[in-house]
Design a protein around this motif. Structure first.
Motif, PDB file in Angstrom:
ATOM      1  N   VAL A  17       0.860  -1.182   0.000  1.00 47.18           N
ATOM      2  CA  VAL A  17       0.000   0.000   0.000  1.00 47.18           C
ATOM      3  C   VAL A  17       0.900   1.237   0.000  1.00 47.18           C
ATOM      4  O   VAL A  17       1.728   1.381   0.903  1.00 47.18           O
ATOM      5  CB  VAL A  17      -0.879   0.027   1.265  1.00 47.18           C
ATOM      6  N   PRO A  18       0.771   2.110  -1.002  1.00 46.40           N
ATOM      7  CA  PRO A  18       1.586   3.328  -0.985  1.00 46.40           C
ATOM      8  C   PRO A  18       1.302   4.109   0.299  1.00 46.40           C
ATOM      9  O   PRO A  18       0.141   4.307   0.663  1.00 46.40           O
ATOM     10  CB  PRO A  18       1.092   4.116  -2.203  1.00 46.40           C
ATOM     11  N   LYS A  19       2.366   4.526   0.993  1.00 48.56           N
ATOM     12  CA  LYS A  19       2.156   5.278   2.246  1.00 48.56           C
ATOM     13  C   LYS A  19       1.405   6.577   1.978  1.00 48.56           C
ATOM     14  O   LYS A  19       0.665   7.056   2.828  1.00 48.56           O
ATOM     15  CB  LYS A  19       3.493   5.535   2.938  1.00 48.56           C
ATOM     16  N   TYR A  20       1.586   7.128   0.797  1.00 48.88           N
ATOM     17  CA  TYR A  20       0.857   8.355   0.459  1.00 48.88           C
ATOM     18  C   TYR A  20      -0.649   8.108   0.516  1.00 48.88           C
ATOM     19  O   TYR A  20      -1.408   8.951   0.996  1.00 48.88           O
ATOM     20  CB  TYR A  20       1.254   8.854  -0.939  1.00 48.88           C
ATOM     21  N   LEU A  22      -2.168   5.632   2.266  1.00 47.49           N
ATOM     22  CA  LEU A  22      -2.502   5.377   3.674  1.00 47.49           C
ATOM     23  C   LEU A  22      -2.647   6.698   4.429  1.00 47.49           C
ATOM     24  O   LEU A  22      -3.523   6.866   5.277  1.00 47.49           O
ATOM     25  CB  LEU A  22      -1.406   4.513   4.307  1.00 47.49           C
ATOM     26  N   ASN A  23      -1.781   7.646   4.112  1.00 44.66           N
ATOM     27  CA  ASN A  23      -1.796   8.933   4.817  1.00 44.66           C
ATOM     28  C   ASN A  23      -2.919   9.859   4.354  1.00 44.66           C
ATOM     29  O   ASN A  23      -3.202  10.864   5.004  1.00 44.66           O
ATOM     30  CB  ASN A  23      -0.452   9.653   4.627  1.00 44.66           C
ATOM     31  N   TYR A  25      -6.136   8.704   2.654  1.00 46.72           N
ATOM     32  CA  TYR A  25      -7.451   8.174   2.253  1.00 46.72           C
ATOM     33  C   TYR A  25      -8.582   9.025   2.812  1.00 46.72           C
ATOM     34  O   TYR A  25      -9.614   9.198   2.162  1.00 46.72           O
ATOM     35  CB  TYR A  25      -7.607   6.690   2.619  1.00 46.72           C
ATOM     36  N   VAL A  26      -8.397   9.592   4.002  1.00 44.52           N
ATOM     37  CA  VAL A  26      -9.437  10.459   4.575  1.00 44.52           C
ATOM     38  C   VAL A  26      -9.605  11.711   3.718  1.00 44.52           C
ATOM     39  O   VAL A  26     -10.730  12.129   3.437  1.00 44.52           O
ATOM     40  CB  VAL A  26      -9.095  10.833   6.032  1.00 44.52           C
ATOM     41  N   PHE A  35     -12.041   2.228   2.889  1.00 47.08           N
ATOM     42  CA  PHE A  35     -10.654   2.066   2.459  1.00 47.08           C
ATOM     43  C   PHE A  35     -10.236   0.596   2.523  1.00 47.08           C
ATOM     44  O   PHE A  35      -9.636   0.061   1.591  1.00 47.08           O
ATOM     45  CB  PHE A  35      -9.739   2.933   3.330  1.00 47.08           C
ATOM     46  N   MET A 106      -6.258   9.692  -6.444  1.00 47.94           N
ATOM     47  CA  MET A 106      -5.075   9.972  -5.639  1.00 47.94           C
ATOM     48  C   MET A 106      -4.147  10.946  -6.363  1.00 47.94           C
ATOM     49  O   MET A 106      -3.652  11.910  -5.781  1.00 47.94           O
ATOM     50  CB  MET A 106      -4.337   8.667  -5.340  1.00 47.94           C
TER      51      MET A 106
ATOM     52  N   PHE B   9       6.491  10.985  -3.772  1.00 47.18           N
ATOM     53  CA  PHE B   9       5.692   9.763  -3.682  1.00 47.18           C
ATOM     54  C   PHE B   9       6.607   8.541  -3.526  1.00 47.18           C
ATOM     55  O   PHE B   9       6.352   7.655  -2.717  1.00 47.18           O
ATOM     56  CB  PHE B   9       4.824   9.627  -4.941  1.00 47.18           C
ATOM     57  N   GLU B  12       8.271   8.452  -0.005  1.00 48.61           N
ATOM     58  CA  GLU B  12       7.394   7.991   1.077  1.00 48.61           C
ATOM     59  C   GLU B  12       7.364   6.468   1.134  1.00 48.61           C
ATOM     60  O   GLU B  12       7.265   5.878   2.208  1.00 48.61           O
ATOM     61  CB  GLU B  12       5.970   8.543   0.889  1.00 48.61           C
ATOM     62  N   GLY B  13       7.426   5.838  -0.019  1.00 41.97           N
ATOM     63  CA  GLY B  13       7.502   4.389  -0.047  1.00 41.97           C
ATOM     64  C   GLY B  13       6.192   3.673   0.196  1.00 41.97           C
ATOM     65  O   GLY B  13       5.118   4.270   0.106  1.00 41.97           O
ATOM     66  N   ASN B  14       6.278   2.402   0.489  1.00 40.34           N
ATOM     67  CA  ASN B  14       5.105   1.548   0.625  1.00 40.34           C
ATOM     68  C   ASN B  14       5.075   0.853   1.976  1.00 40.34           C
ATOM     69  O   ASN B  14       6.108   0.625   2.583  1.00 40.34           O
ATOM     70  CB  ASN B  14       5.131   0.458  -0.454  1.00 40.34           C
ATOM     71  N   LEU B  15       3.864   0.507   2.380  1.00 37.38           N
ATOM     72  CA  LEU B  15       3.698  -0.373   3.531  1.00 37.38           C
ATOM     73  C   LEU B  15       3.341  -1.744   2.977  1.00 37.38           C
ATOM     74  O   LEU B  15       2.469  -1.853   2.106  1.00 37.38           O
ATOM     75  CB  LEU B  15       2.575   0.142   4.429  1.00 37.38           C
ATOM     76  N   HIS B  40      -1.411   2.128  10.771  1.00 38.85           N
ATOM     77  CA  HIS B  40      -0.875   3.491  10.873  1.00 38.85           C
ATOM     78  C   HIS B  40       0.341   3.521  11.807  1.00 38.85           C
ATOM     79  O   HIS B  40       1.350   4.145  11.498  1.00 38.85           O
ATOM     80  CB  HIS B  40      -1.949   4.456  11.378  1.00 38.85           C
ATOM     81  N   LYS B  60      -4.903  11.049  10.686  1.00 36.67           N
ATOM     82  CA  LYS B  60      -4.902  10.273   9.446  1.00 36.67           C
ATOM     83  C   LYS B  60      -6.125   9.378   9.348  1.00 36.67           C
ATOM     84  O   LYS B  60      -6.237   8.571   8.424  1.00 36.67           O
ATOM     85  CB  LYS B  60      -3.650   9.394   9.372  1.00 36.67           C
ATOM     86  N   THR B  62     -10.609   8.796  10.447  1.00 41.66           N
ATOM     87  CA  THR B  62     -11.874   9.530  10.589  1.00 41.66           C
ATOM     88  C   THR B  62     -12.333   9.527  12.047  1.00 41.66           C
ATOM     89  O   THR B  62     -13.526   9.546  12.313  1.00 41.66           O
ATOM     90  CB  THR B  62     -12.973   8.896   9.710  1.00 41.66           C
TER      91      THR B  62
END
Lengths: 127, 127, 127, 127
Positions: A17-20, A22-23, A25-26, A35, A106, B9, B12-15, B40, B60, B62
């Motif tokens: 999952v791109p951290k961008y 994850l950071n 989605y809200v 999500f 995105m 982008f 920031e990388g991926n999870l 998170h 990050k 809701t």
């Protein structure tokens, strides 16, 4: 722990999952259930189940199939996920979920945000 | 889209999330908010923010910081996440979230499940 | 297999490599040793070892430290990897490898390739 | 950079490599070309090309198809990769590369290593 279990764990693999995403989605207008539902679809498609039923998705979540269908309808309507019509080598038609709409949202958000911060900088310099 | 945005982008990388965990967080006793909160924390720690505040996490998601604190307390109590005391090279103490308890729960679940299916097979053979 | 081993395996985590990069490192001018050396640096930096020595890198490869140094020098010169000077909270300076130059080369290649295919399409349409 | 390029980049996705494997492929008896060839096969299979030809693999590497075939034969013989016979829904047989042998070697190495360090500790305690 048996070797076979570890092997199966390795075979299932990982979802990246791109951290961008994850950071943000809200900021894209999604809540946690929505999500995660999208991530489940992503995972299903990668595993080769390209058009999972609401039942199959709901089984992996804390929601009922009816709520799953509701959320799916919402996500399709709002353009977070799409359904593509495809055809196999024997000319048999089938449907496949596509997350391209999510990537598009995105990217659009990324571009807007950077324009905003650019305009803000411009504005601050003028003051 | 500007090159700089793409660069950021990439930086920031991926999870990466094991699909086994994605497929079984409900079986481990987690709901969507709890699972995403853990992801998170995982992401924060990887990025170098090893002890994010409930405020930082809630931003990050809701949820409000107060609900975030509530969920965090629950996850700590039930043993899904831990807090380690560490010391840096200047002997200054600090705290760090650890997801080791989550991996442990996952492995335990994997082992139990495979025993069950083993016993089931045995049982079926006896009949 | 002991639970502890699996835990350690989980703690080490994963390296994510964009498939676009995997598919195009040769087009970017890299051979297998050079590409893997860059991945090793990426992995070291993520793990918190931000400036590994040629010795540390060579230990994970089938090359001698001297050859490793040779390749590193080449990659720095040709702009596939950079070294950033940074400063910690106690004003102590340190160096850190950065893969930003690699991402930059990758993006540049992506952009050129798409222009080429665009021009080709234009050309074909004119004929 | 055009939005379409970024979309395609996202669609291609990522390959995840366990850091334990990256750190130990040499200990498993692999050199850089062999390890990357296995990663290429892994990536092909994930993308749906389950039995790539030596030509297809070689195209992504700095080797000729003939050398690629040589390395493939070696990896198959030494049990780093396997070929599974499968059958589709229309009873048509096909072959698929499997990396299960690689995971098996990795797990075996992990288990041996931990036994060694256990025996070493025992030995030290006896002295």
């Amino acid at each position: 722990m048996k070797k076979e279990q570890f092997m199966q764990f390795m075979e299932e693999g990982n979802l990246t999952v791109p951290k961008y995403l994850l950071n943000n989605y809200v900021n894209l207008g999604l809540n946690e259930k929505e999500f995660l539902l999208l991530l489940h679809i992503h995972s299903f498609v990668e595993t080769g189940i390209i058009f999972p039923t609401p039942m199959e998705i709901a089984e992996k979540m804390t929601i009922e199939p009816s709520e799953c269908m509701e959320i799916l309808r919402h996500l399709l309507q709002k353009g977070y996920v799409g359904i593509n019509d495809e055809m196999d080598e024997y000319s048999i038609k089938y449907e496949r979920y596509s997350l391209q709409p999510l990537w598009e949202k995105m990217i659009q958000f990324m571009m807007n945000q950077s324009n905003e911060s650019y305009q803000q900088t411009q504005h601050e310099q003028e003051i």
